[in-house]
Enzyme design. Sequence first.
Site, PDB file in Angstrom:
ATOM      1  N   ASP A   5       1.328  -3.719   0.094  1.00 18.41           N
ATOM      2  CA  ASP A   5       0.054  -3.362   0.744  1.00 18.41           C
ATOM      3  C   ASP A   5      -0.763  -2.408  -0.130  1.00 18.41           C
ATOM      4  O   ASP A   5      -1.988  -2.500  -0.212  1.00 18.41           O
ATOM      5  CB  ASP A   5       0.292  -2.773   2.145  1.00 18.41           C
ATOM      6  CG  ASP A   5       1.280  -1.598   2.168  1.00 18.41           C
ATOM      7  OD1 ASP A   5       1.919  -1.305   1.132  1.00 18.41           O
ATOM      8  OD2 ASP A   5       1.412  -0.972   3.238  1.00 18.41           O
ATOM      9  N   ARG A   6      -0.073  -1.509  -0.845  1.00 17.60           N
ATOM     10  CA  ARG A   6      -0.792  -0.581  -1.736  1.00 17.60           C
ATOM     11  C   ARG A   6      -1.425  -1.351  -2.890  1.00 17.60           C
ATOM     12  O   ARG A   6      -2.549  -1.098  -3.302  1.00 17.60           O
ATOM     13  CB  ARG A   6       0.166   0.502  -2.256  1.00 17.60           C
ATOM     14  CG  ARG A   6       0.683   1.412  -1.162  1.00 17.60           C
ATOM     15  CD  ARG A   6       1.763   2.357  -1.666  1.00 17.60           C
ATOM     16  NE  ARG A   6       1.235   3.401  -2.549  1.00 17.60           N
ATOM     17  CZ  ARG A   6       2.010   4.244  -3.217  1.00 17.60           C
ATOM     18  NH1 ARG A   6       3.333   4.163  -3.117  1.00 17.60           N
ATOM     19  NH2 ARG A   6       1.473   5.165  -4.003  1.00 17.60           N
ATOM     20  N   GLY A  49       2.746  -5.210   8.285  1.00 17.74           N
ATOM     21  CA  GLY A  49       3.059  -3.779   8.149  1.00 17.74           C
ATOM     22  C   GLY A  49       4.207  -3.386   9.061  1.00 17.74           C
ATOM     23  O   GLY A  49       4.683  -4.205   9.868  1.00 17.74           O
ATOM     24  N   ARG A  95       2.355  -3.146  12.740  1.00 18.03           N
ATOM     25  CA  ARG A  95       1.598  -4.317  13.215  1.00 18.03           C
ATOM     26  C   ARG A  95       1.487  -5.345  12.105  1.00 18.03           C
ATOM     27  O   ARG A  95       1.585  -5.017  10.925  1.00 18.03           O
ATOM     28  CB  ARG A  95       0.166  -3.902  13.567  1.00 18.03           C
ATOM     29  CG  ARG A  95       0.065  -2.951  14.707  1.00 18.03           C
ATOM     30  CD  ARG A  95      -1.375  -2.740  15.086  1.00 18.03           C
ATOM     31  NE  ARG A  95      -2.117  -1.955  14.108  1.00 18.03           N
ATOM     32  CZ  ARG A  95      -3.411  -1.704  14.194  1.00 18.03           C
ATOM     33  NH1 ARG A  95      -4.111  -2.192  15.198  1.00 18.03           N
ATOM     34  NH2 ARG A  95      -4.019  -0.970  13.281  1.00 18.03           N
ATOM     35  N   ILE A  96       1.214  -6.562  12.514  1.00 16.77           N
ATOM     36  CA  ILE A  96       0.875  -7.603  11.538  1.00 16.77           C
ATOM     37  C   ILE A  96      -0.569  -8.012  11.795  1.00 16.77           C
ATOM     38  O   ILE A  96      -0.939  -8.281  12.945  1.00 16.77           O
ATOM     39  CB  ILE A  96       1.833  -8.800  11.639  1.00 16.77           C
ATOM     40  CG1 ILE A  96       3.267  -8.309  11.385  1.00 16.77           C
ATOM     41  CG2 ILE A  96       1.452  -9.869  10.637  1.00 16.77           C
ATOM     42  CD1 ILE A  96       4.311  -9.380  11.333  1.00 16.77           C
ATOM     43  N   LYS A  97      -1.364  -7.975  10.763  1.00 16.54           N
ATOM     44  CA  LYS A  97      -2.780  -8.346  10.889  1.00 16.54           C
ATOM     45  C   LYS A  97      -3.011  -9.642  10.120  1.00 16.54           C
ATOM     46  O   LYS A  97      -2.332  -9.899   9.138  1.00 16.54           O
ATOM     47  CB  LYS A  97      -3.688  -7.262  10.276  1.00 16.54           C
ATOM     48  CG  LYS A  97      -3.900  -6.021  11.129  1.00 16.54           C
ATOM     49  CD  LYS A  97      -2.766  -5.040  11.134  1.00 16.54           C
ATOM     50  CE  LYS A  97      -2.410  -4.461   9.795  1.00 16.54           C
ATOM     51  NZ  LYS A  97      -1.221  -3.581   9.848  1.00 16.54           N
ATOM     52  N   TYR A 135       2.650   3.487 -12.527  1.00 17.24           N
ATOM     53  CA  TYR A 135       3.905   3.553 -11.762  1.00 17.24           C
ATOM     54  C   TYR A 135       5.050   3.189 -12.703  1.00 17.24           C
ATOM     55  O   TYR A 135       4.991   2.173 -13.394  1.00 17.24           O
ATOM     56  CB  TYR A 135       3.836   2.557 -10.596  1.00 17.24           C
ATOM     57  CG  TYR A 135       4.250   3.116  -9.250  1.00 17.24           C
ATOM     58  CD1 TYR A 135       3.606   4.230  -8.713  1.00 17.24           C
ATOM     59  CD2 TYR A 135       5.270   2.536  -8.505  1.00 17.24           C
ATOM     60  CE1 TYR A 135       3.981   4.743  -7.469  1.00 17.24           C
ATOM     61  CE2 TYR A 135       5.641   3.040  -7.258  1.00 17.24           C
ATOM     62  CZ  TYR A 135       4.999   4.141  -6.752  1.00 17.24           C
ATOM     63  OH  TYR A 135       5.360   4.644  -5.524  1.00 17.24           O
TER      64      TYR A 135
END
Length: 259
Positions: free
Chosen positions: A107-108, A9, A12-14, A98
């Site tokens: 991410d969505r 993101g 942050r990166i998770k 969309y």
Amino acid sequence: MSILLIDAGNTRIKWAISSGASSEINVGFKTSDVFNNLSSEDLSSVPNSAEITHIICSSVISKEKTLELKNICQHLMPSAHWHQITGTSALNQLPTKYKNPEQLGADRRAMLLGAQQLFSGKNILVIGTGTATTIDLLANQEHLGGWILPGITLMAEMLSSNTANLPNIFEKIRSLSKIEPALSTEEGIHHGIFASQAGAISIAEQYAKHNNIQLDLTVLSGGNANLISHHLDNQNILVTEPQLVLKGLLAWYLINNAS
Ligand SMILES: Nc1ncnc2c1ncn2[C@@H]1O[C@H](COP(=O)(O)OP(=O)(O)OP(=O)(O)O)[C@@H](O)[C@H]1O
Ligand SMILES: CC(C)(CO)[C@@H](O)C(=O)NCCC(=O)O
């Protein structure tokens, strides 16, 4: 066999390790800042990296940074296959309205697939509360579109960096017991930010109601989920899933590998 799930993101990166079994979707998720500087030493702390066969990534950072991340992963886990989810992934499984699905954030898309898998057949408002806040409507097995607004930290930073008199309250943001008219500048910004986040979600809920969409669930994900959750109406249908992007990546893997 292990699968490395990565959510890159803007803040942050998770990451998480999964065995790939659907029954284990709720366990083993870890959040870490280890990728922040994209150093290969940090990445070598991924447990059992030699056993990782697949790396499933959602990235909304730049192409260059994503490539850097991919190269580090491939250097440390040379036998692992790299897969990147996009706005067009698994459209057969979950169609979207969309106009150009390629534009939709990875991410969505991951959160939508994760919500669909975790709460099969439900009409869901899928909310990501990270750098940006995103609100997506999943109804009748279709993504109907969504809303994008600045996240809590970004709102605080933008107000101070674009005005002469407003302080940056970013470091003072805390949980509010309720949202009410404030009696100081700092509190005014604080309550205003929460009002806009909760207000946007409320507008999405109203949209659903006015369009005869019966929402079964509101799913809140992302770094600010716990700060926002208690300000929302419909507490009876509210679920907090802080790592929904990672769970969505596993859902996508399972869709692709269903026998
Ligand atoms: N330990 C933390 N470190 C950084 N941000 C945090 C932390 N805890 C909560 N936050 C909040 O969460 C936000 C980041 O959330 P998250 O990690 O979900 O976003 P992201 O995935 O990087 O962003 P996006 O997906 O919107 O690009 C920050 O803007 C901040 O408001
Ligand atoms: C909105 C963000 C930044 C949220 O992480 C991300 O999903 C993104 O970069 N999206 C691309 C634009 C879109 O989703 O329409």
